[in-house]
Design a protein around this motif. Structure first.
Motif, mmCIF file in Angstrom:
data_model
loop_
_atom_site.group_PDB
_atom_site.id
_atom_site.type_symbol
_atom_site.label_atom_id
_atom_site.label_comp_id
_atom_site.label_asym_id
_atom_site.label_seq_id
_atom_site.Cartn_x
_atom_site.Cartn_y
_atom_site.Cartn_z
ATOM 1 N N GLY B 84 4.225 61.785 23.792
ATOM 2 C CA GLY B 84 5.178 62.690 23.140
ATOM 3 C C GLY B 84 6.235 61.868 22.438
ATOM 4 O O GLY B 84 6.885 61.027 23.062
ATOM 5 N N VAL B 85 6.386 62.086 21.128
ATOM 6 C CA VAL B 85 7.366 61.330 20.349
ATOM 7 C C VAL B 85 8.470 62.269 19.880
ATOM 8 O O VAL B 85 8.173 63.325 19.318
ATOM 9 N N CYS B 86 9.701 61.903 20.134
ATOM 10 C CA CYS B 86 10.863 62.648 19.645
ATOM 11 C C CYS B 86 10.823 64.091 20.147
ATOM 12 O O CYS B 86 10.966 64.320 21.336
ATOM 13 N N ASN B 87 10.570 65.043 19.284
ATOM 14 C CA ASN B 87 10.474 66.429 19.726
ATOM 15 C C ASN B 87 9.376 66.567 20.793
ATOM 16 O O ASN B 87 9.509 67.376 21.735
ATOM 17 N N GLY B 88 8.343 65.757 20.688
ATOM 18 C CA GLY B 88 7.274 65.765 21.696
ATOM 19 C C GLY B 88 7.774 65.329 23.061
ATOM 20 O O GLY B 88 7.337 65.849 24.100
ATOM 21 N N PHE B 89 8.706 64.376 23.097
ATOM 22 C CA PHE B 89 9.343 63.941 24.350
ATOM 23 C C PHE B 89 10.147 65.108 24.930
ATOM 24 O O PHE B 89 10.089 65.396 26.130
ATOM 25 N N GLN B 90 10.868 65.801 24.060
ATOM 26 C CA GLN B 90 11.654 66.959 24.514
ATOM 27 C C GLN B 90 10.729 68.028 25.112
ATOM 28 O O GLN B 90 11.032 68.628 26.149
ATOM 29 N N VAL B 91 9.580 68.246 24.471
ATOM 30 C CA VAL B 91 8.618 69.235 24.986
ATOM 31 C C VAL B 91 8.114 68.792 26.368
ATOM 32 O O VAL B 91 8.020 69.604 27.296
ATOM 33 N N LEU B 92 7.824 67.498 26.519
ATOM 34 C CA LEU B 92 7.300 67.001 27.801
ATOM 35 C C LEU B 92 8.306 67.178 28.935
ATOM 36 O O LEU B 92 7.935 67.501 30.060
ATOM 37 N N THR B 93 9.604 66.983 28.641
ATOM 38 C CA THR B 93 10.596 67.206 29.702
ATOM 39 C C THR B 93 10.709 68.702 30.013
ATOM 40 O O THR B 93 10.871 69.082 31.167
ATOM 41 N N GLU B 94 10.569 69.540 28.987
ATOM 42 C CA GLU B 94 10.642 70.992 29.217
ATOM 43 C C GLU B 94 9.449 71.497 30.033
ATOM 44 O O GLU B 94 9.566 72.494 30.738
ATOM 45 N N THR B 95 8.294 70.849 29.924
ATOM 46 C CA THR B 95 7.135 71.261 30.730
ATOM 47 C C THR B 95 7.263 70.784 32.169
ATOM 48 O O THR B 95 6.541 71.269 33.041
ATOM 49 N N GLY B 96 8.133 69.794 32.392
ATOM 50 C CA GLY B 96 8.231 69.205 33.729
ATOM 51 C C GLY B 96 7.274 68.036 33.934
ATOM 52 O O GLY B 96 7.269 67.422 35.002
ATOM 53 N N LEU B 97 6.464 67.705 32.925
ATOM 54 C CA LEU B 97 5.571 66.545 33.065
ATOM 55 C C LEU B 97 6.391 65.256 33.153
ATOM 56 O O LEU B 97 5.966 64.283 33.768
ATOM 57 N N LEU B 98 7.554 65.239 32.503
ATOM 58 C CA LEU B 98 8.466 64.104 32.604
ATOM 59 C C LEU B 98 9.808 64.612 33.126
ATOM 60 O O LEU B 98 10.233 65.719 32.780
ATOM 61 N N PRO B 99 10.486 63.804 33.950
ATOM 62 C CA PRO B 99 11.765 64.255 34.519
ATOM 63 C C PRO B 99 12.912 64.125 33.516
ATOM 64 O O PRO B 99 12.804 63.417 32.517
ATOM 65 N N GLY B 100 14.025 64.792 33.821
ATOM 66 C CA GLY B 100 15.226 64.674 33.003
ATOM 67 C C GLY B 100 15.221 65.617 31.819
ATOM 68 O O GLY B 100 14.406 66.557 31.753
ATOM 69 N N ALA B 101 16.154 65.367 30.901
ATOM 70 C CA ALA B 101 16.293 66.222 29.717
ATOM 71 C C ALA B 101 16.905 65.401 28.598
ATOM 72 O O ALA B 101 17.554 64.382 28.835
ATOM 73 N N LEU B 102 16.687 65.860 27.360
ATOM 74 C CA LEU B 102 17.292 65.219 26.193
ATOM 75 C C LEU B 102 18.428 66.101 25.724
ATOM 76 O O LEU B 102 18.202 67.232 25.290
ATOM 77 N N MET B 103 19.634 65.568 25.800
ATOM 78 C CA MET B 103 20.833 66.318 25.464
ATOM 79 C C MET B 103 21.307 65.953 24.059
ATOM 80 O O MET B 103 20.834 64.999 23.460
ATOM 81 N N ARG B 104 22.275 66.724 23.556
ATOM 82 C CA ARG B 104 22.906 66.424 22.274
ATOM 83 C C ARG B 104 23.429 64.974 22.273
ATOM 84 O O ARG B 104 23.965 64.518 23.276
ATOM 85 N N ASN B 105 23.236 64.254 21.152
ATOM 86 C CA ASN B 105 23.724 62.878 21.041
ATOM 87 C C ASN B 105 25.207 62.810 21.415
ATOM 88 O O ASN B 105 25.986 63.707 21.054
ATOM 89 N N ALA B 106 25.582 61.743 22.094
ATOM 90 C CA ALA B 106 26.944 61.642 22.634
ATOM 91 C C ALA B 106 28.011 61.771 21.551
ATOM 92 O O ALA B 106 29.078 62.324 21.798
ATOM 93 N N ASP B 107 27.723 61.252 20.328
ATOM 94 C CA ASP B 107 28.731 61.350 19.270
ATOM 95 C C ASP B 107 28.531 62.599 18.410
ATOM 96 O O ASP B 107 29.196 62.761 17.386
ATOM 97 N N LEU B 108 27.627 63.482 18.834
ATOM 98 C CA LEU B 108 27.359 64.777 18.191
ATOM 99 C C LEU B 108 26.738 64.650 16.806
ATOM 100 O O LEU B 108 26.567 65.652 16.110
ATOM 101 N N LYS B 109 26.379 63.438 16.389
ATOM 102 C CA LYS B 109 25.830 63.252 15.043
ATOM 103 C C LYS B 109 24.316 63.107 15.081
ATOM 104 O O LYS B 109 23.766 62.515 16.013
ATOM 105 N N PHE B 110 23.664 63.617 14.039
ATOM 106 C CA PHE B 110 22.240 63.356 13.849
ATOM 107 C C PHE B 110 22.126 61.876 13.490
ATOM 108 O O PHE B 110 22.814 61.399 12.589
ATOM 109 N N VAL B 111 21.271 61.148 14.186
ATOM 110 C CA VAL B 111 21.151 59.712 13.920
ATOM 111 C C VAL B 111 19.792 59.435 13.288
ATOM 112 O O VAL B 111 18.762 59.881 13.796
ATOM 113 N N CYS B 112 19.800 58.770 12.127
ATOM 114 C CA CYS B 112 18.577 58.470 11.395
ATOM 115 C C CYS B 112 18.682 57.046 10.879
ATOM 116 O O CYS B 112 19.291 56.800 9.844
ATOM 117 N N ARG B 113 18.140 56.123 11.640
ATOM 118 C CA ARG B 113 18.190 54.703 11.248
ATOM 119 C C ARG B 113 17.230 53.924 12.133
ATOM 120 O O ARG B 113 16.675 54.463 13.096
#
Lengths: 80, 229
Positions: B84-113
């Motif tokens: 699972g890459v990016c959104n796929g990682f988020q999906v995997l945590t939502e299914t419970g296959l992977l532990p934890g969660a992906l939260m909003r970036n700490a500085d609240l900005k979309f990061v693209c680099r």
């Protein structure tokens, strides 16, 4: 009947949006706001007429979709 | 190697993963739409990046409950490798296959680099083509990549060698300077218990051709194909 669901981040889960809101409130001159935690409010209209059954159903909905219990707590209130 | 890429409404990196897998394996992956209820037998399932179902409610929440993902979960539990890459990682945590969660970036900005990643282990089918300590330069593009788990879960992930990648400085130092989103312990990617499921926020599939500006992601796909062929 209606169900009101409040979803909030668990204690200890970082809430950068809440922090930004607190900061903005400070900038606007609102003093004394120690902490802000942002959450979600979801309202459901249900066909169920039995409050206990409605609450149990919404509880199940929260566990399966509406809340992520890894990071969030939820409360369900059934009215009407 | 036969692979399948799951496509949700709002997925936008399926062609990127497709190109990367085709380049590494010589075979074209199958694209499977979210309304399908079962997958054919494949050697690898990929949940690609994007904004499945508009990221409504929580990133990955709707996708994790879609018909096809029930079969992805069943197959993952049987040991079929899932990336699972990016959104796929988020999906995997939502299914419970992977532990934890992906939260909003700490500085609240979309990061693209581009970021630097330190490979934490080569002991998995996904990282067998890489060396421990190797630094990969690959892009990130997300708003919600801030990995969160409680301290006990983080300790367990580290103790069991289940951290795949950490954000690092260009020289490989994991000191927080290369962390683009506030992720706990600089974690960029993790495995499940059997290391047959990998979730990662960065996009190795967007660094496989010199025209991408770098080929830092290529070793990952070459290694996966060697391990699964």
């Amino acid at each position: 009947m209606k169900a009101k669901v409040h979803i909030t981040l668990k204690t200890g889960v970082l809430d950068p949006q809440g922090k930004a809101i607190a900061h903005a409130l400070g900038s606007l001159g609102f003093g004394g706001v120690d902490e802000v935690r942002q959450g979600k409010y979801i309202e459901l209209d249900l066909a169920e007429t039995d409050p206990a059954k409605a609450k149990a159903a919404v509880d199940d909905m929260c566990k399966k979709l509406l809340a992520n219990t890894v990071i969030e707590n939820y409360t369900v209130e059934v009215v009407g | 190697m036969k692979s399948a890429i799951i496509v949700f409404p709002g997925t936008n990196r399926e062609q990127d993963i497709r190109v990367a897998l085709r380049q590494a394996s010589g075979t074209d992956p199958l694209l499977v739409f979210h309304l399908e209820t079962s997958l054919p037998e494949v050697d690898l399932i990929v949940l690609p990046g994007g904004f499945a179902h508009g990221d409504y409610l929580r990133c990955g929440a709707m996708a994790a409950r879609s018909p096809i993902v029930q079969d992805v979960v069943a197959k993952a539990k049987r040991g079929v490798p899932v990336l699972g890459v990016c959104n796929g990682f988020q999906v995997l945590t939502e299914t419970g296959l992977l532990p934890g969660a992906l939260m909003r970036n700490a500085d609240l900005k979309f990061v693209c680099r581009n970021v630097d990643l330190r490979v934490e282990t080569s002991q998995s089918i996904f990282t067998s083509g890489l060396s421990e300590g190797e630094v990969m330069n690959v892009p990130v593009a997300h708003h919600d990549g801030n990995y969160f788990a409680d301290p006990e879960t983080l300790d367990r992930l580290e103790g069991e060698g289940r951290v795949a990648f950490r954000y690092c400085a260009p020289g490989g130092a994991v000191d927080g300077t290369g962390n683009p989103n506030g992720s706990a312990r600089n974690i960029a990617g993790i495995f499940n218990e059997s290391k047959t499921v990998l979730g990662m926020m960065p996009h190795p599939e967007d660094a496989v051709d010199p025209l991408h500006g770098g080929t830092g992601g290529r070793g990952l796909f070459d290694g996966i194909v060697r391990a699964l062929s």
